[in-house]
Design an enzyme around this catalytic site. Structure first.
Site, PDB file in Angstrom:
ATOM      1  N   HIS A 140       4.399  -7.156   0.664  1.00  0.00           N
ATOM      2  CA  HIS A 140       4.457  -8.572   0.806  1.00  0.00           C
ATOM      3  C   HIS A 140       4.737  -8.851  -0.811  1.00  0.00           C
ATOM      4  O   HIS A 140       4.034  -8.395  -1.689  1.00  0.00           O
ATOM      5  CB  HIS A 140       3.330  -9.337   1.211  1.00  0.00           C
TER       6      HIS A 140
ATOM      7  N   HIS B  53      -1.848  -6.309   9.699  1.00  0.00           N
ATOM      8  CA  HIS B  53      -1.157  -7.673   9.057  1.00  0.00           C
ATOM      9  C   HIS B  53       0.168  -7.265   8.713  1.00  0.00           C
ATOM     10  O   HIS B  53       1.188  -8.397   8.795  1.00  0.00           O
ATOM     11  CB  HIS B  53      -1.876  -7.360   7.503  1.00  0.00           C
TER      12      HIS B  53
ATOM     13  N   ASP C 293       3.528 -11.134  -2.874  1.00  0.00           N
ATOM     14  CA  ASP C 293       2.376 -11.391  -3.793  1.00  0.00           C
ATOM     15  C   ASP C 293       1.676 -10.060  -4.070  1.00  0.00           C
ATOM     16  O   ASP C 293       0.444 -10.197  -4.647  1.00  0.00           O
ATOM     17  CB  ASP C 293       1.464 -12.510  -3.108  1.00  0.00           C
ATOM     18  N   HIS C 294       1.869  -8.813  -3.248  1.00  0.00           N
ATOM     19  CA  HIS C 294       1.572  -7.645  -3.728  1.00  0.00           C
ATOM     20  C   HIS C 294       2.391  -6.689  -4.596  1.00  0.00           C
ATOM     21  O   HIS C 294       1.953  -5.979  -5.493  1.00  0.00           O
ATOM     22  CB  HIS C 294       1.099  -7.040  -2.581  1.00  0.00           C
TER      23      HIS C 294
ATOM     24  N   HIS D  63       0.793  -3.072   0.699  1.00  0.00           N
ATOM     25  CA  HIS D  63       1.689  -3.534   1.637  1.00  0.00           C
ATOM     26  C   HIS D  63       3.003  -4.043   0.932  1.00  0.00           C
ATOM     27  O   HIS D  63       2.910  -4.207  -0.360  1.00  0.00           O
ATOM     28  CB  HIS D  63       1.429  -4.095   2.935  1.00  0.00           C
TER      29      HIS D  63
ATOM     30  N   ASP E 231      -4.617  -6.722   2.723  1.00  0.00           N
ATOM     31  CA  ASP E 231      -4.677  -7.926   3.468  1.00  0.00           C
ATOM     32  C   ASP E 231      -5.044  -7.670   4.919  1.00  0.00           C
ATOM     33  O   ASP E 231      -4.884  -8.142   5.822  1.00  0.00           O
ATOM     34  CB  ASP E 231      -3.498  -8.685   3.486  1.00  0.00           C
TER      35      ASP E 231
ATOM     36  N   HIS F 193      -7.549 -10.581  -1.606  1.00  0.00           N
ATOM     37  CA  HIS F 193      -7.497 -12.114  -2.139  1.00  0.00           C
ATOM     38  C   HIS F 193      -8.925 -12.622  -1.909  1.00  0.00           C
ATOM     39  O   HIS F 193      -9.773 -12.081  -1.211  1.00  0.00           O
ATOM     40  CB  HIS F 193      -6.669 -12.755  -0.916  1.00  0.00           C
TER      41      HIS F 193
END
Ligand SMILES: [Zn+2]
Ligand SMILES: [Zn+2]
Length: 263
Positions: free
Chosen positions: A58, A115, A60-61, A56, A135, A175
């Site tokens: 975000h 998410h 942090d990905h 996805h 996530d 995560h």
């Protein structure tokens, strides 16, 4: 199929993944935020990263895409609707698409909103299936819906897709939240002996050698799969006195997600 789960050790507790074909050495990097570690692991094994997949949009990905692609020339894959949110996409994915890595590895794309609304999970076509779930599903937990998601959609993804997979499916989330999520399970379901026992054994686990759970285990320890549990429902009725005597699964899921937001 060879799976390397790469612990980033960052504040967000991200896991990155490399999936390699043992015959050709071609590899796919999933959400390679820690591009240095991912490139180093590929180099150590002599693998060529030919594809980068983002579950996805975000940061942090996707935050390591540029460096991995600059170093390898890999193609970038993500949900078709993430085009625009993820710079430089080469292939937009939709439900049922197949992704091949080398000669031996094949994944099916699952369209798993909740998410975010542009989230994919990957299901491997292997003797023991593996799910790379970003996530959407965590060990003993579910993704939040604060940044572009909707709990109703997340419920549908859990009910109509994830819970239908084989119990031996191995779970590879984006995560490491296992210990904290087990605490939430036990807060909601104090008599869940399996969750209590597991918490004792993973509280101090080395995330470099993290437990890989299965869907069958998640159904025992993950509150978001335990919507019929009498304890979960009774405790929820204490927290939300307006709940009906026999709330439906959707309502239980959404109320649990709401409690988890402030837990
Ligand atoms: Zn996210
Ligand atoms: Zn994340």
């Amino acid at each position: 199929m060879i799976v390397e789960q790469i612990w980033t050790g960052n504040a967000y507790r991200n896991f990155n993944y490399l999936i390699a074909c043992p015959e050709t050495g071609e590899a796919m990097a999933i959400d390679p935020l820690d591009h240095e570690k991912c490139l180093a692991v590929a180099k150590k094994h002599g693998w060529q990263i030919t594809q980068v997949l983002n579950t996805h949009e975000h940061f942090d990905h996707i935050g390591g895409n540029e460096q991995v692609i600059a170093a390898t020339g890999a193609k970038l894959l993500a949900h078709a609707n993430a085009d625009g949110a993820i710079p430089g996409m080469d292939r937009g994915l939709k439900a049922g698409d197949l992704i091949k890595v080398g000669n031996t590895v094949e994944f099916e794309v699952l369209d798993t909103p909740g998410h975010t609304m542009s989230h994919v999970c990957l299901l491997s076509h292997t003797e023991i299936p593996a799910l790379f779930c970003g996530d959407t599903l965590f060990n003993a937990g579910a993704g939040n819906c604060h940044h572009g998601g909707h709990p109703e959609e997340l419920y549908c993804t859990f009910a109509e897709q994830l819970s239908q997979l084989a119990d031996n499916t191995q779970i590879y989330p984006g995560h490491d939240y296992l210990a904290n999520n087990l605490e939430f399970t036990l807060d909601r379901e104090p008599d869940n002996a399996r969750a209590g026992q597991l918490l004792g054994s993973v509280r101090d686990q080395d995330p470099n050698a993290a437990l890989v759970s299965t869907l069958g285990l998640e159904k025992e320890i993950n509150t978001f799969f335990r919507l019929q549990s009498p304890t979960v429902i009774a405790r929820l009725q204490d927290a939300f006195p307006d709940l009906p005597e026999h709330p439906d699964a959707r309502t239980v899921f959404i109320k649990l997600r709401e409690l988890r937001n402030n837990w």
